[in-house]
Design a protein around this motif. Structure first.
Motif, PDB file in Angstrom:
ATOM      1  N   GLN A 149      36.301  50.533  21.656  1.00 21.69           N
ATOM      2  CA  GLN A 149      35.166  49.972  20.930  1.00 21.69           C
ATOM      3  C   GLN A 149      35.505  49.875  19.454  1.00 21.69           C
ATOM      4  N   LYS A 150      34.684  49.111  18.733  1.00 26.90           N
ATOM      5  CA  LYS A 150      34.900  48.921  17.299  1.00 26.90           C
ATOM      6  C   LYS A 150      33.565  49.026  16.566  1.00 26.90           C
ATOM      7  N   ASP A 151      33.618  49.616  15.379  1.00 26.80           N
ATOM      8  CA  ASP A 151      32.473  49.614  14.480  1.00 26.80           C
ATOM      9  C   ASP A 151      32.599  48.423  13.545  1.00 26.80           C
ATOM     10  N   LEU A 152      31.509  47.701  13.366  1.00 28.55           N
ATOM     11  CA  LEU A 152      31.506  46.499  12.546  1.00 28.55           C
ATOM     12  C   LEU A 152      30.698  46.699  11.267  1.00 28.55           C
ATOM     13  N   TYR A 153      31.226  46.221  10.169  1.00 25.39           N
ATOM     14  CA  TYR A 153      30.570  46.243   8.859  1.00 25.39           C
ATOM     15  C   TYR A 153      30.601  44.833   8.271  1.00 25.39           C
ATOM     16  N   ILE A 154      29.679  44.571   7.345  1.00 22.81           N
ATOM     17  CA  ILE A 154      29.760  43.364   6.522  1.00 22.81           C
ATOM     18  C   ILE A 154      30.551  43.729   5.266  1.00 22.81           C
ATOM     19  N   GLN A 155      31.480  42.867   4.865  1.00 24.54           N
ATOM     20  CA  GLN A 155      32.228  43.112   3.637  1.00 24.54           C
ATOM     21  C   GLN A 155      31.249  43.290   2.469  1.00 24.54           C
ATOM     22  N   GLN A 156      31.457  44.319   1.682  1.00 23.54           N
ATOM     23  CA  GLN A 156      30.510  44.614   0.606  1.00 23.54           C
ATOM     24  C   GLN A 156      30.379  43.457  -0.377  1.00 23.54           C
ATOM     25  N   SER A 157      31.469  42.774  -0.654  1.00 25.45           N
ATOM     26  CA  SER A 157      31.415  41.666  -1.617  1.00 25.45           C
ATOM     27  C   SER A 157      30.586  40.492  -1.099  1.00 25.45           C
ATOM     28  N   LYS A 158      30.472  40.380   0.221  1.00 23.83           N
ATOM     29  CA  LYS A 158      29.739  39.261   0.823  1.00 23.83           C
ATOM     30  C   LYS A 158      28.341  39.657   1.289  1.00 23.83           C
ATOM     31  N   PHE A 159      28.052  40.938   1.252  1.00 25.99           N
ATOM     32  CA  PHE A 159      26.787  41.454   1.773  1.00 25.99           C
ATOM     33  C   PHE A 159      25.557  40.875   1.075  1.00 25.99           C
ATOM     34  N   PRO A 160      25.500  40.875  -0.274  1.00 26.24           N
ATOM     35  CA  PRO A 160      24.275  40.384  -0.928  1.00 26.24           C
ATOM     36  C   PRO A 160      23.890  38.970  -0.515  1.00 26.24           C
ATOM     37  N   GLU A 161      24.831  38.048  -0.548  1.00 31.08           N
ATOM     38  CA  GLU A 161      24.517  36.659  -0.212  1.00 31.08           C
ATOM     39  C   GLU A 161      24.228  36.490   1.273  1.00 31.08           C
ATOM     40  N   GLN A 162      24.947  37.195   2.120  1.00 32.04           N
ATOM     41  CA  GLN A 162      24.778  37.047   3.556  1.00 32.04           C
ATOM     42  C   GLN A 162      23.513  37.719   4.082  1.00 32.04           C
ATOM     43  N   PHE A 163      23.278  38.923   3.633  1.00 33.80           N
ATOM     44  CA  PHE A 163      22.261  39.774   4.246  1.00 33.80           C
ATOM     45  C   PHE A 163      20.965  39.856   3.453  1.00 33.80           C
ATOM     46  N   ALA A 164      21.067  39.796   2.136  1.00 30.56           N
ATOM     47  CA  ALA A 164      19.899  40.093   1.298  1.00 30.56           C
ATOM     48  C   ALA A 164      19.839  39.198   0.071  1.00 30.56           C
ATOM     49  N   ALA A 165      19.885  37.904   0.278  1.00 30.69           N
ATOM     50  CA  ALA A 165      19.963  36.955  -0.836  1.00 30.69           C
ATOM     51  C   ALA A 165      18.716  36.928  -1.701  1.00 30.69           C
ATOM     52  N   ASP A 166      17.576  37.372  -1.170  1.00 33.29           N
ATOM     53  CA  ASP A 166      16.337  37.360  -1.957  1.00 33.29           C
ATOM     54  C   ASP A 166      15.997  38.750  -2.501  1.00 33.29           C
ATOM     55  N   VAL A 167      16.973  39.641  -2.508  1.00 39.15           N
ATOM     56  CA  VAL A 167      16.821  40.980  -3.077  1.00 39.15           C
ATOM     57  C   VAL A 167      17.648  41.024  -4.363  1.00 39.15           C
ATOM     58  N   SER A 168      17.244  41.841  -5.326  1.00 38.74           N
ATOM     59  CA  SER A 168      18.011  41.925  -6.571  1.00 38.74           C
ATOM     60  C   SER A 168      19.457  42.292  -6.262  1.00 38.74           C
ATOM     61  N   LEU A 169      20.381  41.779  -7.059  1.00 39.75           N
ATOM     62  CA  LEU A 169      21.794  42.016  -6.809  1.00 39.75           C
ATOM     63  C   LEU A 169      22.128  43.506  -6.844  1.00 39.75           C
ATOM     64  N   ALA A 170      21.522  44.235  -7.757  1.00 40.83           N
ATOM     65  CA  ALA A 170      21.793  45.671  -7.855  1.00 40.83           C
ATOM     66  C   ALA A 170      21.377  46.397  -6.580  1.00 40.83           C
ATOM     67  N   GLU A 171      20.202  46.055  -6.071  1.00 42.14           N
ATOM     68  CA  GLU A 171      19.732  46.700  -4.840  1.00 42.14           C
ATOM     69  C   GLU A 171      20.566  46.275  -3.642  1.00 42.14           C
ATOM     70  N   ALA A 172      20.916  45.004  -3.598  1.00 46.88           N
ATOM     71  CA  ALA A 172      21.729  44.503  -2.477  1.00 46.88           C
ATOM     72  C   ALA A 172      23.093  45.181  -2.450  1.00 46.88           C
ATOM     73  N   ARG A 173      23.650  45.442  -3.607  1.00 38.28           N
ATOM     74  CA  ARG A 173      24.943  46.131  -3.656  1.00 38.28           C
ATOM     75  C   ARG A 173      24.829  47.572  -3.156  1.00 38.28           C
ATOM     76  N   THR A 174      23.718  48.211  -3.488  1.00 41.33           N
ATOM     77  CA  THR A 174      23.486  49.561  -2.977  1.00 41.33           C
ATOM     78  C   THR A 174      23.333  49.531  -1.459  1.00 41.33           C
ATOM     79  N   MET A 175      22.618  48.548  -0.962  1.00 41.29           N
ATOM     80  CA  MET A 175      22.454  48.396   0.481  1.00 41.29           C
ATOM     81  C   MET A 175      23.797  48.156   1.159  1.00 41.29           C
ATOM     82  N   ALA A 176      24.657  47.406   0.501  1.00 43.73           N
ATOM     83  CA  ALA A 176      25.989  47.128   1.048  1.00 43.73           C
ATOM     84  C   ALA A 176      26.801  48.405   1.173  1.00 43.73           C
ATOM     85  N   ALA A 177      26.699  49.263   0.163  1.00 47.07           N
ATOM     86  CA  ALA A 177      27.473  50.507   0.165  1.00 47.07           C
ATOM     87  C   ALA A 177      26.962  51.504   1.193  1.00 47.07           C
TER      88      ALA A 177
END
Length: 258
Positions: A149-177
């Motif tokens: 099996q494999k664990d999957l993550y979203i690349q942190q650099s791409k997370f804000p635009e992909q996952f949380a584009a309508d959230v502040s960039l600072a918060e989206a980066r925290t969510m990515a981490a």
């Protein structure tokens, strides 16, 4: 001093502590996060629900497999005295769909940018049924696990635009981490139940969701005969973070049976 402590202990025992059974007339809201998120993604929704008098539990979804995760949520629900509204985000929709199948106290299902599968359908299948998902290219190098099996993550650099584009960039980066990984097995595992066929459902999602195509979300809501289907203009995949008031309102509508 000992007498005072005993008196305080006795008094405390007479006061009902906050608990999942202290729901009064209102159902307990059980929130189930999806992949690449965690229970804190519900924080603003919880604030609104609790202010309105609802008891709330935000489950820590293991994200290992549909069956494993649903069994975990099912045990949480079984420990609640009174009615429950099960709320799932994204992959969490598969989890609540399965968990509710044997839970007699679940009165409503709320799908927040979430999958509502029929028997035999998986997250991977449903997300690819309509064009629009851009998730796959944003995934990073998988983490190898036992059992092939494999664990999957979203690349942190791409997370804000992909996952949380309508959230502040600072918060989206925290969510990515702090994102929680999901196994490839969980995304490919077919559903064995379709609880939305027998339990009333409510839907809320954004029209700019890049993980699950909005057309797929709309189609699932229509297929389920949703009591309410709210589309958030410009909403990303995490509308519970960016639009907590809207999401809380849909959950409260479900609790009231509106």
């Amino acid at each position: 001093m000992l007498k005072v402590l005993k008196a305080l202990f006795f008094a405390a025992c007479l006061i009902a502590p906050p608990s999942i059974s202290n729901a009064a007339d209102k159902p307990t809201i059980v929130l189930v996060h999806g992949a690449f998120a965690d229970a804190s993604s519900w924080n603003r929704v919880i604030t609104k629900l609790e202010a309105d008098g609802y008891p709330v539990i935000a489950a820590a979804n293991p994200l290992r497999s549909v069956k494993t995760d649903a069994d975990y949520v099912r045990r949480i629900v079984a420990g609640i005295h009174g009615n429950v509204v099960l709320v799932g985000h994204s992959y969490g929709g598969l989890v609540i769909n399965d968990a509710a199948s044997t839970a007699k106290n679940v009165k409503a299902l709320v799908f927040v940018a979430a999958f509502a599968p029929d028997k035999g359908e998986s997250a991977a299948q449903l997300s690819g049924q309509f064009p629009g998902s851009t998730l796959a290219p944003t995934l990073g190098e998988p983490v190898e696990l036992e059992g092939d099996q494999k664990d999957l993550y979203i690349q942190q650099s791409k997370f804000p635009e992909q996952f949380a584009a309508d959230v502040s960039l600072a918060e989206a980066r925290t969510m990515a981490a702090t994102q929680r990984p999901i196994t490839d097995r969980a995304l490919a595992e077919p559903a064995t139940n379709a609880s939305w066929k027998s339990i009333p459902s409510w839907f809320v999602f954004g029209d700019a969701d890049k993980n699950i195509p909005p057309k797929a979300l709309s189609w699932m809501a229509e297929r389920a005969g949703a009591k309410e289907s709210v589309v958030v203009k410009g909403g990303s995949h995490v509308v519970m973070v960016s639009q907590p008031q809207v999401v809380a309102k849909v959950i409260e509508d479900a609790a009231a049976g509106k």
